[in-house]
Enzyme design. Structure first.
Site, mmCIF file in Angstrom:
data_model
loop_
_atom_site.group_PDB
_atom_site.id
_atom_site.type_symbol
_atom_site.label_atom_id
_atom_site.label_comp_id
_atom_site.label_asym_id
_atom_site.label_seq_id
_atom_site.Cartn_x
_atom_site.Cartn_y
_atom_site.Cartn_z
ATOM 1 N N THR A 138 0.818 -1.364 0.071
ATOM 2 C CA THR A 138 0.442 0.351 0.395
ATOM 3 C C THR A 138 1.026 1.242 0.125
ATOM 4 O O THR A 138 0.522 2.209 -0.656
ATOM 5 C CB THR A 138 -1.133 -0.112 1.397
ATOM 6 O OG1 THR A 138 -1.663 -1.560 1.283
ATOM 7 C CG2 THR A 138 -1.923 1.026 1.204
ATOM 8 N N SER A 196 1.567 -8.255 -1.018
ATOM 9 C CA SER A 196 2.321 -8.835 0.327
ATOM 10 C C SER A 196 1.311 -11.014 0.886
ATOM 11 O O SER A 196 2.228 -11.032 1.107
ATOM 12 C CB SER A 196 2.034 -7.702 1.396
ATOM 13 O OG SER A 196 1.103 -7.884 2.382
ATOM 14 N N SER A 197 0.385 -10.144 -0.251
ATOM 15 C CA SER A 197 -0.385 -12.234 0.253
ATOM 16 C C SER A 197 0.904 -12.728 -0.909
ATOM 17 O O SER A 197 0.265 -14.294 -0.676
ATOM 18 C CB SER A 197 -1.420 -11.940 -0.104
ATOM 19 O OG SER A 197 -1.926 -10.614 0.484
ATOM 20 N N THR A 251 3.915 -9.021 15.380
ATOM 21 C CA THR A 251 2.797 -9.949 14.614
ATOM 22 C C THR A 251 1.831 -8.484 13.812
ATOM 23 O O THR A 251 1.376 -7.731 14.910
ATOM 24 C CB THR A 251 1.519 -11.044 15.302
ATOM 25 O OG1 THR A 251 1.077 -11.600 14.879
ATOM 26 C CG2 THR A 251 1.413 -10.112 16.246
ATOM 27 N N CYS A 309 -2.507 -17.280 22.101
ATOM 28 C CA CYS A 309 -2.644 -16.570 22.785
ATOM 29 C C CYS A 309 -1.729 -15.108 22.542
ATOM 30 O O CYS A 309 -0.758 -15.514 21.978
ATOM 31 C CB CYS A 309 -2.720 -16.497 24.568
ATOM 32 S SG CYS A 309 -3.952 -17.923 25.204
#
Length: 345
Positions: free
Chosen positions: A16, A61-62, A168, A281
């Site tokens: 982007t 990026s995918s 992340t 988690c």
């Protein structure tokens, strides 16, 4: 007297941040980074030598894959002696995977490699891309006593500099797209850039950069959930060519007390498949000795991933399997911090 200006290589992979809106169609299109100064005129105020390299064609990026990671390492290695630091402009969706992979591939890194991007295209009025880009460049060029302040692979996003293999993506809507849950930021950016030297890895000055290029992507992520079926788990663990599994368990590393699950995991580890246990988690670590539901996994040969992110665990396994290490060696390295990716204590 010859003045040596700080130098930074921008590497645009896609995403982007490098898009502008077509005034006629309204569609987003990749723009030519030769026109970077036109779109980010603030860069002219840096007394830096800024060069750029653009993936042709740019990669969404995918579509990022290990081959592209190897290409990035080759670009950095080839230009290593000519620049003080590197800024990689990357789509946000898989940025944490790329940052994790590069942290293992660039052994004994002594210069900053900063990944950044944006949630809004750089040609949009309210873009977060300009600030991310300008600050990433400043961090990539920053030195004290002739040495890089942050000689690590990092992600810079929304005023936080984070270790790449601890990060992340947590948000698809807001500007604070990334988080490092289990390791504090290496720097916070406000009026000043406040670095945290005690948190930053230092290279061995007696050794050069050692680039790595090998990956084996015969790795899978298996997420446990209530009601998971034996047939599904069995089919995954018997997938042709499977080398390693990232097992995402409940809480501190717990799994259902199912006889068939323990049998399947035991048989898989006995066949040499590496199974690494990480928690579902966002923050916290695996402690398989804490409860019986975790201890049963330890007894099958499943190893702890401690507080690893899924991005780090997956790319580290690809890296180690790709380099042909034995099962025993991989098990050792997966429970050892080789690039600051896990906390043992």
């Amino acid at each position: 007297m010859i003045t040596k200006y700080p130098s930074v290589l921008l590497i645009y992979t896609g995403g982007t941040i490098g898009m502008i809106q077509n005034s006629e169609t309204g569609a987003l299109e990749n723009f030519n980074f030769n026109h970077l100064m036109k779109h980010v005129p603030e860069l002219k105020r840096f007394n830096y030598r800024i060069s750029s390299y653009q993936f042709d064609p740019p990669i969404d990026s995918s579509d990022m894959e290990p081959q592209a990671w190897a290409k990035l390492v080759k670009i950095i290695n080839y230009n290593y002696d000519n620049f003080d630091g590197f800024v990689i402009l990357h789509g946000t969706d898989t940025m944490a995977y790329t940052a994790s992979a590069l942290s293992f591939m660039l052994e004994n890194l002594s210069k900053p490699v900063i990944l950044t991007g944006s949630q809004l295209p750089i040609g949009v009025l309210r873009t977060d891309g300009k600030e991310n880009l300008i600050t990433a460049i400043e961090i990539a060029a920053a030195k004290i006593d002739g040495k890089a302040i942050v000689p690590e692979v990092c992600i810079f996003f929304e005023n936080h500099l984070m270790r790449g293999n601890r990060t992340t993506k947590i948000n698809a809507e807001n500007f604070n797209a990334f988080r490092s849950f289990n390791y504090p930021p290496l720097a916070r950016v406000g009026i000043h850039i406040k670095y945290e030297p005690s948190r930053i890895l230092r290279p061995d000055d007696s050794r050069p950069l050692k680039p790595h290029f090998l990956f084996d992507s015969n790795v899978v992520i298996l997420t446990l959930f209530p009601g998971i079926q034996e047939s599904i788990v069995s089919s995954i663990l018997h997938a042709p060519g499977l080398k390693a599994v990232v097992l995402k368990t409940f809480g501190s590393g717990n799994a259902p007390q199912k006889e068939w699950l323990i049998r399947e995991l035991s048989e898989a580890t006995s066949r040499g498949i590496i199974i690494v246990n990480i928690t579902q988690c966002s923050s916290g670590a695996v402690e398989m000795e804490r409860y019986g539901t975790g201890l049963q996994l330890l007894q099958t040969g499943v190893i702890s991933g401690y507080d690893s992110t899924v991005e780090s665990a997956v790319t580290k396994l690809m890296f180690l399997v790709g380099h042909g290490y034995s099962s025993k060696e991989i098990r050792y390295f997966m429970t050892t911090s080789i690039a600051g990716e896990i906390t043992r204590d």
